[in-house]
Design an enzyme around this catalytic site. Structure first.
Site, PDB file in Angstrom:
ATOM      1  N   ASP A  97       0.489  -1.333  -0.134  1.00 38.74           N
ATOM      2  CA  ASP A  97       0.132   0.144   0.062  1.00 38.74           C
ATOM      3  C   ASP A  97       0.802   1.299   0.060  1.00 38.74           C
ATOM      4  O   ASP A  97       1.489   1.594   0.711  1.00 38.74           O
ATOM      5  CB  ASP A  97      -0.759   0.316   1.339  1.00 38.74           C
ATOM      6  CG  ASP A  97      -1.981   1.177   1.423  1.00 38.74           C
ATOM      7  OD1 ASP A  97      -2.273   2.114   0.958  1.00 38.74           O
ATOM      8  OD2 ASP A  97      -2.739   1.370   1.733  1.00 38.74           O
ATOM      9  N   ARG A 113       0.147   4.128   0.023  1.00 44.57           N
ATOM     10  CA  ARG A 113      -0.921   5.571  -0.142  1.00 44.57           C
ATOM     11  C   ARG A 113      -0.283   6.858   1.398  1.00 44.57           C
ATOM     12  O   ARG A 113       0.298   6.149   1.752  1.00 44.57           O
ATOM     13  CB  ARG A 113      -2.919   5.688   0.253  1.00 44.57           C
ATOM     14  CG  ARG A 113      -2.790   4.742  -1.173  1.00 44.57           C
ATOM     15  CD  ARG A 113      -4.698   4.497  -1.085  1.00 44.57           C
ATOM     16  NE  ARG A 113      -4.190   3.050   0.224  1.00 44.57           N
ATOM     17  CZ  ARG A 113      -5.166   2.533   0.038  1.00 44.57           C
ATOM     18  NH1 ARG A 113      -6.816   3.150  -0.458  1.00 44.57           N
ATOM     19  NH2 ARG A 113      -5.726   1.815   0.641  1.00 44.57           N
TER      20      ARG A 113
END
Ligand code: GTP
Ligand code: ZN
Length: 316
Positions: free
Chosen positions: A206, A208
């Protein structure tokens, strides 16, 4: 530890009449806020339910000579726009006041911003799931559910307007971008799961960063939110000590699980009392990976697992 927050600025806001909530024929209006920031060059968005949730940076006077017409055009007005309106800072006896030095809006009791606790969804862009009808993920469904939830449970004002925010981050493919996500999809068709595919492409599982979402919520002058998510990282990531608190987490239960879970009370049913969620082998594996490898806080229904040990696992 005090987090270093990105600086965000709302550069335009516009009223959007919507097609949502059709059953009750209320068609609520939302206010789309477009932000720039000092961390990336993307245009992140806040979809705001509630005309009186006010962005600090939007309302601030840009410079001493900013005209009322300029303010109307970028959306820094109170009340409603109507043909031939000329003044942004005044409406039906209400008048905005500004700090002469800083240009910031001075809150007063008539034109105060709405700052009670509201439901918030932090949503990451997904072209495939939101636009190209993909059954590989549930992003489109989650987006719709967030709107439905706000319209049913968001706190309302005397004129029955519900309050809530969907922060829409331009972090396609959990931050790796659309082209890399398409490569990841091919790896998934070659038998890898979503995490393995990212790692094989030399990306983190991930990539983000949710700090821009925190900055946007603070700019909207919110300090307490109920977060619509199954992702524990999001809850941790958006909280800012003494400034922004996630009071509770509202699970986002996949619609196709409705028969095995009674957790959703905010979705319209069809005439047969049914909900229609996404059903595909890809979504099963996507959700399984989120639960087993990414720590998502969902109680797994029995059908999701082939192995019986995992099938009885309740993670919440
Ligand atoms: N790399 C990659 N990204 C994906 C894949 N499927 C969906 N996405 C992206 O994952 C993101 C979905 O994020 P969200 O739904 O906001 O958040 P979440 O972490 O799943 O947590 P929730 O709040 O519980 O939904 C979007 O940016 C999608 O584009 C995939 O197979 N690979
Ligand atoms: Zn998606």
């Amino acid at each position: 530890m005090i987090k270093e927050l990105p600086i965000v600025e709302c550069i335009a806001r516009a009223r959007i009449p919507t097609t949502i909530d059709q059953k009750q024929h209320t068609y609520p209006e939302i206010f789309l806020h477009l932000y720039k920031n000092n961390k990336d060059n993307k245009e992140h968005l806040a979809i705001v339910f509630g005309e009186d949730i006010r962005s600090k940076s939007l309302f601030k006077r840009k410079h001493k000579d900013e005209t009322q017409y300029e303010r109307l055009i970028r959306g820094a007005y109170i009340g409603k726009l109507e043909p031939n309106r000329l003044i942004a800072d005044e409406y039906k006896g209400e008048k905005l006041q500004f700090d002469e030095e800083t240009g910031e809006l001075i809150p007063n009791f008539t034109t105060n911003t709405y700052n009670k606790k509201v439901p918030v969804r932090i949503h990451s862009e997904c072209f495939t799931g939101e636009t190209a009808w993909s059954a590989r993920c549930d992003c489109g469904e989650q987006f719709d559910l967030a709107g439905d939830y706000i319209l049913k449970h968001g706190p309302s004002s005397p004129n029955n307007e519900r309050h809530g925010v969907i922060v829409y981050l331009r972090q396609e493919g959990r931050g790796i971008g659309l082209s890399e996500k398409l490569k990841a999809y091919n790896l998934q068709d070659l038998g890898k799961d979503t995490v393995e595919a990212n790692l094989l492409l030399n990306h983190p599982a991930d990539a983000r960063d949710f700090s821009i979402a925190s900055s946007i919520l603070l700019d909207l002058q919110l300090s307490e939110v109920d977060l619509l998510t199954n992702n524990p990282d999001k809850v941790k990531a958006i909280e800012i000590e003494n400034k922004l608190k996630c009071v509770s987490r509202i699970p986002m239960v996949p619609l196709s699980w409705k028969e095995t879970s009674n957790e959703i009370d905010y979705v319209d049913e069809d005439e047969h009392g049914k909900h229609h969620g996404i059903k595909s082998k890809e979504i099963e594996s996507y959700l399984r990976t989120k639960i087993e490898k990414m720590g998502h806080l969902l109680t797994t229904p029995l059908t999701l697992h082939t192995n019986t040990d995992a099938s009885s696992k309740s993670i919440e």
